[in-house]
Design an enzyme around this catalytic site. Structure first.
Site, PDB file in Angstrom:
ATOM      1  N   HIS A 308       0.852  -1.195   0.000  1.00 47.50           N
ATOM      2  CA  HIS A 308       0.000   0.000   0.000  1.00 47.50           C
ATOM      3  C   HIS A 308       0.883   1.239   0.000  1.00 47.50           C
ATOM      4  CE1 HIS A 308      -3.081   2.907   1.245  1.00 47.50           C
ATOM      5  NE2 HIS A 308      -3.966   2.005   0.872  1.00 47.50           N
ATOM      6  N   ASP A 365      -7.696  -4.525  -0.508  1.00 53.04           N
ATOM      7  CA  ASP A 365      -8.254  -4.819  -1.831  1.00 53.04           C
ATOM      8  C   ASP A 365      -8.176  -6.308  -2.150  1.00 53.04           C
ATOM      9  OD1 ASP A 365      -8.830  -2.095  -2.620  1.00 53.04           O
ATOM     10  OD2 ASP A 365      -6.679  -1.810  -2.733  1.00 53.04           O
TER      11      ASP A 365
END
Length: 430
Positions: A308, A365
């Site tokens: 991320h 995700d």
């Protein structure tokens, strides 16, 4: 603790400009560079705004190094474990968790605003049969500004609150209608006796010909996902909502702009990319070879759903959603080869030194796509689900911005790299 002092110095002339520190409750201080151009005739340059604060906000705090995510000061893990999405929506909008009466009033308000104008249903018929649901979502949400003119008075706090309630209530109805249009089935009206996520599942999967019972495990899984996605500070789509909203545009148009920004595969479309990656791998036996290609810089193969930009050690949302993911798969007794494939990727990434050293851990995700898949939600509806949850954050940020008396229209500057000034030659001399 004394406030630190900073200055910008022109080394050639010795000219100095003081940069006042802008402190917050948590996190590093910001440097106020608003007067740098006027005093020193230079711009600050920060591509992607990775080191630039665009606003002050009291909604969400992120510490990427420590893996911290707070909504109004509350750790997201506590909220996901103890609260419903509607409770968290109230918190994000109002700054405090609701008491029992406030929660009941807010919940009933949202339930009573879930229906959309009947003429809006005709809008969906104007889209091609295979239009992506995000295209429909962007267009239909933008069109709400043609139906609700009372929210054009952005300075009225009551009008701002009405807008937020309407938007949060209607976005699941619009998303479900986009799905029904895509699969060619009749639209289903919202049911006010159902909670927020159960109502969404009913509108998506029920048909007029037979009764439909919402699975409470699926509804709770969605509730957790929506809590984790409700806000994430000044991300691309939220910043887009703020930038559009800073012009004084109708708030529904600002939300539509946010939806368009969310659609990108580098933002809200990342969980779609995870499932596409799993399709490309195809078989669990091919996972080791795929991971070897990921390690090869020259292969061009990317590992989607891992790492991320903000979180440098771990994504606090991923820890919560990982547990929820395994719980859902077990409770629903899902036996899907694609999900087995995903679990193998997770196993390798969490044990292989290459991925651990680079902090390429599974992120929110990765797991959200797996849960959506397990719940029977098609890949092209993943990003609309994200948009439903993030609408809460968008509305809260828009309200916070509009209520700020110091708000100014957003106007970034640039470093010009084109041709220097020149004269236009006559046509026969070009």
């Amino acid at each position: 603790m004394s406030t630190p002092s900073f200055s910008l110095v022109n080394n050639a002339t010795g000219e100095k400009t003081d940069l006042p520190a802008v402190g917050g409750t948590l996190g590093p201080v910001g440097l106020d560079v608003g007067k740098v151009y006027g005093q020193m005739d230079v711009f600050t340059y920060d591509p992607g705004f990775s080191s630039t604060c665009s606003t002050k906000s009291a909604i969400t705090y992120i510490d990427g190094d420590a893996g911290v995510l707070l909504y109004r000061g509350y750790p997201v893990a506590q909220l996901a474990e103890q609260c419903s999405f509607i409770e968290v929506a109230y918190l994000i909008l109002n700054g405090e968790l609701p008491d029992k009466n406030q929660l009941e009033d807010f919940d009933q308000t949202i339930r009573r605003h879930t229906m959309i104008n009947e003429s809006l249903k005709g809008f969906f018929g104007g889209f091609r049969y295979d239009a992506h649901p995000m295209a429909m979502l962007t267009g239909v949400v933008g069109s709400l500004s043609a139906f609700y003119h009372d929210t054009t008075n952005n300075k009225d706090p009551e009008h701002r609150k009405i807008f937020a309630h309407r938007m949060i209530a209607k976005i699941p109805t619009i998303a479900a209608a986009a799905y029904k249009r895509y699969v060619g089935l009749p639209f289903m009206y919202p049911q006010n006796h159902l909670d927020y996520c159960s109502n969404l599942l009913h509108m998506m999967f029920a048909v007029p010909a037979e009764p439909y019972e919402v699975n409470p495990i699926a509804a709770r899984a969605l509730d957790v996902l929506f809590i984790l996605h409700a806000d994430h500070e000044q991300n691309a789509s939220t910043s887009t909502v703020r930038m559009a909203g800073s012009t004084g545009t109708n708030p529904y148009a600002a939300i539509a702009a946010g939806i368009a920004a969310l659609w990108g595969p580098a933002h809200g479309g990342a969980n779609e990319a995870v499932l596409k990656m799993l399709d490309e791998i195809g078989d669990v036996k091919k996972v080791p070879d795929f991971m070897s290609k990921v390690k090869d810089k020259n292969s061009g193969v990317r590992l989607m759903g891992f790492g991320h930009r903000v979180y440098k050690n771990f994504d606090p949302r991923a820890t919560i959603i990982r547990d929820e993911c395994h719980k859902v798969l077990k409770a629903l007794n899902i036996n899907d080869p694609k999900l087995e494939l995903a679990m193998k990727l997770e196993e390798i990434a969490l044990s292989d030194d290459y991925f651990k050293e680079r902090k390429l851990y599974p992120n929110v995700d990765f797991y959200s796509g797996i849960i959506y898949k397990a719940l029977g939600i098609p890949v092209n509806m993943f990003t609309p689900m994200f948009a439903i949850a993030r609408t809460v954050g968008w509305a809260a940020h828009w309200i916070e911005m509009i209520a700020d008396p110091t708000m100014r229209i957003a106007r970034p500057r640039q470093v010009y790299t084109g041709a220097a000034e020149r004269n236009v030659p006559a046509l026969d001399k070009r």
